[in-house]
Design a protein around this motif. Sequence first.
Motif, short mmCIF file in Angstrom:
data_model
loop_
_atom_site.label_atom_id
_atom_site.label_comp_id
_atom_site.label_asym_id
_atom_site.label_seq_id
_atom_site.Cartn_x
_atom_site.Cartn_y
_atom_site.Cartn_z
N ASN A 97 0.84 -1.20 0.00
CA ASN A 97 0.00 0.00 0.00
C ASN A 97 0.87 1.25 0.00
N ILE A 98 1.92 1.22 0.83
CA ILE A 98 2.77 2.42 0.94
C ILE A 98 3.58 2.62 -0.35
N ALA A 99 3.98 1.48 -0.96
CA ALA A 99 4.87 1.55 -2.14
C ALA A 99 4.13 1.78 -3.46
N THR A 100 2.79 1.68 -3.44
CA THR A 100 2.03 1.70 -4.70
C THR A 100 2.36 2.87 -5.62
N VAL A 101 2.26 4.08 -5.08
CA VAL A 101 2.41 5.24 -5.96
C VAL A 101 3.84 5.37 -6.50
N PRO A 102 4.87 5.20 -5.64
CA PRO A 102 6.22 5.23 -6.20
C PRO A 102 6.42 4.19 -7.31
N VAL A 103 5.85 2.98 -7.14
CA VAL A 103 5.98 1.96 -8.18
C VAL A 103 5.30 2.43 -9.48
N LEU A 104 4.11 3.02 -9.34
CA LEU A 104 3.41 3.56 -10.52
C LEU A 104 4.26 4.65 -11.18
N ASN A 105 5.02 5.36 -10.36
CA ASN A 105 5.86 6.43 -10.89
C ASN A 105 7.18 5.92 -11.46
N GLY A 106 7.39 4.59 -11.40
CA GLY A 106 8.58 4.03 -12.04
C GLY A 106 9.71 3.65 -11.11
N VAL A 107 9.51 3.80 -9.79
CA VAL A 107 10.56 3.37 -8.85
C VAL A 107 10.56 1.84 -8.83
N PRO A 108 11.74 1.20 -8.94
CA PRO A 108 11.77 -0.27 -8.90
C PRO A 108 11.13 -0.80 -7.61
N ARG A 109 10.39 -1.92 -7.72
CA ARG A 109 9.61 -2.41 -6.60
C ARG A 109 10.44 -2.63 -5.32
N GLY A 110 11.62 -3.22 -5.48
CA GLY A 110 12.47 -3.50 -4.32
C GLY A 110 12.85 -2.22 -3.58
N ARG A 111 13.22 -1.21 -4.36
CA ARG A 111 13.61 0.07 -3.77
C ARG A 111 12.39 0.73 -3.09
N ALA A 112 11.24 0.63 -3.74
CA ALA A 112 10.02 1.25 -3.19
C ALA A 112 9.63 0.56 -1.88
N ARG A 113 9.81 -0.76 -1.82
CA ARG A 113 9.47 -1.49 -0.59
C ARG A 113 10.43 -1.11 0.54
N GLU A 114 11.70 -0.97 0.19
CA GLU A 114 12.69 -0.56 1.19
C GLU A 114 12.31 0.79 1.80
N ARG A 115 11.96 1.70 0.92
CA ARG A 115 11.57 3.04 1.35
C ARG A 115 10.28 2.98 2.19
N ALA A 116 9.38 2.07 1.79
CA ALA A 116 8.12 1.91 2.53
C ALA A 116 8.40 1.49 3.97
N LEU A 117 9.39 0.59 4.13
CA LEU A 117 9.74 0.15 5.49
C LEU A 117 10.31 1.32 6.30
N GLU A 118 11.12 2.14 5.65
CA GLU A 118 11.65 3.32 6.34
C GLU A 118 10.52 4.25 6.76
N LEU A 119 9.54 4.38 5.88
CA LEU A 119 8.41 5.27 6.21
C LEU A 119 7.56 4.71 7.34
N MET A 120 7.52 3.37 7.45
CA MET A 120 6.81 2.78 8.60
C MET A 120 7.48 3.24 9.89
N ASP A 121 8.82 3.31 9.89
CA ASP A 121 9.53 3.82 11.07
C ASP A 121 9.13 5.27 11.33
N VAL A 122 9.08 6.06 10.25
CA VAL A 122 8.79 7.50 10.39
C VAL A 122 7.44 7.72 11.06
N VAL A 123 6.43 6.93 10.67
CA VAL A 123 5.08 7.15 11.21
C VAL A 123 4.80 6.30 12.46
N GLY A 124 5.82 5.60 12.95
CA GLY A 124 5.65 4.86 14.20
C GLY A 124 4.91 3.54 14.07
N LEU A 125 5.13 2.85 12.92
CA LEU A 125 4.55 1.51 12.74
C LEU A 125 5.66 0.48 12.83
#
Length: 274
Positions: A97-125
């Motif tokens: 869910n977090i990675a969807t839009v970056p993937v649509l924008n062309g970010v490779p899935r692996g990189r987008a997932r990595e970033r999604a995990l970082e963002l989970m830290d940012v929002v306290g998940l």
Amino acid sequence: MAIEFRAVSKRYPDGTVAVDDFSVLMPAHKTTVLVGSSGSGKTTLLRMINRLIEPSGGVIAIDDEPIAERDPVKLRRGIGYVLQNAGLLPHFSVVDNIATVPVLNGVPRGRARERALELMDVVGLERGLAKRYPSQLSGGQQQRVGVARALAVDPNILLMDEPFGAVDPIVRRELQTETIRLQRELEKTIVFVTHDIDEAFLLGDQVVILEKGARIAQIGTPEQIIENPASDFVADFIGVERGTRALHAKQTPRGTVLVDAAGRTQGVLVEGAA
Ligand SMILES: Nc1ncnc2c1ncn2[C@@H]1O[C@H](COP(=O)(O)OP(=O)(O)OP(=O)(O)O)[C@@H](O)[C@H]1O
């Protein structure tokens, strides 16, 4: 990025004038809260910023550039949008869910997932929740995913439409505190819609109190509005004579305390402070 409304109006096809001549500057890196009762035009104002709704008149500019001249899809890439029910995709895991839009924008899935995990830290998940589906999360956790998803495109602007309306008061308070922390850390320009004046005063650097037709009853910092309500409407709306804002002094053997309209002691009067 600063957002400016100049004489903006919105008339829906059925003739409803949702916004009538609205002009406001929303400063960069600050939180502007639009607060008003149901139907006052808050959502219409918000959705005009990312061009989900087009104004009937006037100009909306971001950093002085009218958004009508921008490509709507590119415009939305720079704007995060958080909704009340989080708006998550039910068949996608949290991380996807977090990675969807970056993937649509062309970010490779692996990189987008990595970033999604970082963002989970940012929002306290906790990262342990990454593989769950939205239905396996609490309402508060779903909202955090919604915020992480909005942040995934690294937007300069974050639009939040009653994001905590559907969660219980304790979780709501937690999410409000998190929003204040995020704002301090990330310095986004936030436009936040709510009908809850306490939430508006808690989160807003600038609070815009709206009447029907998005007419501005008052605009200012929470302090300015509480100390000097512009009209009886505002005084009534913010509840200067009710609840936690109607404080009276009560003498106790150890000094003066402040008691609210419900009889609860809210604090101690410290002479000479502030
Ligand atoms: N698509 C539409 N067609 C016609 N009228 C609409 C449409 N969308 C909203 N309105 C009307 O425009 C006015 C403002 O609606 P809007 O949703 O912006 O208000 P709001 O302050 O966000 O309300 P709420 O707090 O209930 O979400 C209301 O009178 C509403 O009924």
